[in-house]
Design an enzyme around this catalytic site. Structure first.
Site, PDB file in Angstrom:
ATOM      1  N   SER A 182       1.088   6.581  -7.959  1.00 47.56           N
ATOM      2  CA  SER A 182       0.509   5.426  -8.634  1.00 47.56           C
ATOM      3  C   SER A 182      -1.026   5.443  -8.526  1.00 47.56           C
ATOM      4  O   SER A 182      -1.668   6.365  -9.024  1.00 47.56           O
ATOM      5  CB  SER A 182       1.114   4.142  -8.049  1.00 47.56           C
ATOM      6  OG  SER A 182       0.871   3.042  -8.878  1.00 47.56           O
ATOM      7  N   HIS A 188       9.545   2.931 -10.405  1.00 52.07           N
ATOM      8  CA  HIS A 188       8.182   3.337 -10.066  1.00 52.07           C
ATOM      9  C   HIS A 188       8.072   3.957  -8.677  1.00 52.07           C
ATOM     10  O   HIS A 188       7.233   4.805  -8.438  1.00 52.07           O
ATOM     11  CB  HIS A 188       7.268   2.102 -10.147  1.00 52.07           C
ATOM     12  CG  HIS A 188       5.823   2.397  -9.882  1.00 52.07           C
ATOM     13  ND1 HIS A 188       5.076   3.227 -10.690  1.00 52.07           N
ATOM     14  CD2 HIS A 188       4.986   1.973  -8.894  1.00 52.07           C
ATOM     15  CE1 HIS A 188       3.839   3.299 -10.223  1.00 52.07           C
ATOM     16  NE2 HIS A 188       3.760   2.553  -9.131  1.00 52.07           N
TER      17      HIS A 188
END
Length: 280
Positions: free
Chosen positions: A103, A256
């Site tokens: 991320s 994610h």
């Protein structure tokens, strides 16, 4: 071979950096792990046991997260954080490594590769964020107001750890107390992190643009969860298009938080991409 973990704080310039060094053998390749926003090296706890079979692994808490420093005087731009990571590694005598960024850690990884291309052998971006603008001047001005840090704290408390965790995983059944405490812990100990987040808001630069990315020739493996709601697959597809030496792999039934959700699959992809050292 048995590994042992060295943990500690190292002062780099005007900030302290927390690290966990899982060391196997100096002859093996070194992997540097950079976590995402509002996270820490805790997020790699399921991936590291796989990686240390083949590699030396260094997990770093990026300032101001985890156990790293939260000094208000530090410059929290991604470019400067990348510089601090390089300075930390140089202090450990590490001048060649591969990097794994999850991320926000992917954004910082790209900044590092752009500034120090000769240091990085391979880059693995796990749902690496990108193409974000800097914050508006109005927002930056607001961040100077008294009690702004309390506003950030209140917002995060209101959103709640459960809601945030459900947003980053595909299967909410995997959320347990260890996971809740691991992600919430650093935010209930000190208020300093909320002041530092205000500073980070002001310091953040525009992400690398298409022309910047096209100059990066480091081999890049982009790994994405099919159901990522935080950094959607479209970002991965765009990065794959703009990074000339990249490969994109999509993992099904994942969101994610890839290092938590699919550690074995991520490990196998990394191993296939980087390879391992051949014993002499």
């Amino acid at each position: 071979m048995e590994s042992h973990t060295i943990k500690g704080l190292e002062r780099v310039g005007n900030i302290e950096i927390y690290f966990e060094y899982d060391r196997i053998d100096d002859s093996l390749p070194t992997l540097v792990l950079l976590h995402g926003f509002l996270s820490s090296s805790f997020s790699f706890r399921k991936l590291v046991p796989h990686l240390i079979k083949e590699y030396n692994v260094i997990s770093i808490d990026l300032p101001p997260f985890g156990q790293s420093g939260k000094d208000y005087r530090y410059t929290y731009s991604f470019r400067n954080i990348a510089k601090s990571v390089v300075m930390f590694l140089e202090g450990k005598g590490i001048r060649k490594f591969s990097i794994i960024g999850h991320s926000m850690g992917g954004q910082i990884s790209l900044q590092l590769i752009k500034s120090y291309p000769d240091l990085v052998d391979h880059a693995i971006l796990l749902a690496g964020s990108g193409y974000q603008p800097g914050y508006s001047e109005k927002m930056k001005m607001v961040s100077y107001l008294p009690f702004f840090s309390y506003g950030i704290k209140r917002y995060l408390q209101k959103s709640g750890i459960e809601k945030n965790l459900k947003n980053v995983v595909h299967d909410p059944a995997m959320i347990d107390d260890e996971m809740r405490q691991g992600y919430l812990g650093p935010f209930i100990k000190k208020h300093d992190i909320f002041r530092a987040l205000g500073r980070m808001l002001r310091d953040k630069e525009i992400d690398l643009l298409k022309e910047d990315l096209s100059d990066i020739h480091t081999p890049c493996l982009l790994i994405w969860g099919r159901h990522d709601r935080v950094v959607p697959l479209s970002i991965g597809e765009r990065l794959h298009e703009d990074l000339p030496n990249s490969e994109l792999v999509v993992i099904e039934d994942s969101g994610h938080l890839l290092p938590e959700e699919k550690p074995e699959e991520v490990y196998q992809l990394i191993k296939g991409f980087i390879g391992v050292a051949t014993p002499t």
